[in-house]
Design a protein around this motif. Sequence first.
Motif, mmCIF file in Angstrom:
data_model
loop_
_atom_site.group_PDB
_atom_site.id
_atom_site.type_symbol
_atom_site.label_atom_id
_atom_site.label_comp_id
_atom_site.label_asym_id
_atom_site.label_seq_id
_atom_site.Cartn_x
_atom_site.Cartn_y
_atom_site.Cartn_z
ATOM 1 N N LEU A 1 0.844 -1.195 0.000
ATOM 2 C CA LEU A 1 0.000 0.000 0.000
ATOM 3 C C LEU A 1 0.882 1.249 0.000
ATOM 4 O O LEU A 1 1.723 1.432 0.883
ATOM 5 N N TYR A 2 0.672 2.095 -0.973
ATOM 6 C CA TYR A 2 1.478 3.310 -1.104
ATOM 7 C C TYR A 2 1.420 4.160 0.159
ATOM 8 O O TYR A 2 2.431 4.689 0.634
ATOM 9 N N GLU A 3 0.239 4.270 0.721
ATOM 10 C CA GLU A 3 0.075 5.152 1.888
ATOM 11 C C GLU A 3 0.806 4.624 3.119
ATOM 12 O O GLU A 3 1.092 5.385 4.056
ATOM 13 N N ASP A 4 1.130 3.327 3.137
ATOM 14 C CA ASP A 4 1.855 2.752 4.271
ATOM 15 C C ASP A 4 3.362 2.680 4.045
ATOM 16 O O ASP A 4 4.110 2.296 4.948
ATOM 17 N N ALA A 5 3.814 3.011 2.839
ATOM 18 C CA ALA A 5 5.234 2.883 2.501
ATOM 19 C C ALA A 5 6.053 3.999 3.149
ATOM 20 O O ALA A 5 5.533 5.058 3.511
ATOM 21 N N THR A 6 7.347 3.770 3.295
ATOM 22 C CA THR A 6 8.253 4.768 3.858
ATOM 23 C C THR A 6 8.536 5.857 2.827
ATOM 24 O O THR A 6 8.286 5.680 1.628
#
Length: 268
Positions: free
Chosen positions: A195-200
């Motif tokens: 998930l993009y929103e959870d990526a660093t």
Amino acid sequence: MMLFSGCADKKNPVTIPDASSPEGIINSKAAQAPTERSTDNNTPESYLVSLLKHDNLKVSEDLISQFFKYYRMNPYELAMLPAFASPEQADWDQFTLYIYMNFVSPRNEAKYENLDDVLTKEKFAKTVNKYFGRINYTDRGSSYLTYDNGVYCIKPGDTMRHGYYRLTNISKDTDGIYTAVFDGLFFGELESSDLYEDATPNIKAIRDAAGTTEAMQKAEFEKTVLDIFLKPNYNQILRMTEKVTIQFTLSGDDTFPFAYKSCKITKY
């Protein structure tokens, strides 16, 4: 994941995680093979060596790209290199792990099928000579390897890593000793998410540069990292992990071109 058998129990082989390619960053089917090599005489290694022999040696896009590709094709050669002022003074535990990992590295796997080979003291010495030249040491076990009856065997563990290197400085002295400085970029196993929103931030920056919010396959991921590394402000786009300064001479063997003389590692 990479599986190394060697002296390990065939039913429970040693598992070596790919710490630089955690699940979610790179498609697992694409993450198994190293960067492809040239099959003609103008190999990536020989081209890199030719650049290093240039009279006007300086950091260039060519050198940045070739060092990046070289250390991706040989993923443990720099990433696993221990800090040392001279090879004889290197920490023995780290030194033996380095020799083992580069004995069974993807480069050697393709040429010699070393994954099914045994690391005897003679092959240990030969591998030492390839990367450090002739140095003095005493064969013995370490925290990472056992040594018995002239054979080194890996112990179970998960300390292996490899990363992405960006050349920042290069010079050569009158004795033919090169000094190269790199910024290193590493990814932890839990650093990414599909998930993009959870990526660093680093993963988001790479996906942003590639124009995607999805997890990326290996080739696209590496190309995007290199594209960023070729920008003057690469270290403003990505947060680098460490600075590595190495000294080496050219060995005369294009397949194993560097004989390492020292290594200094500083965390950012």
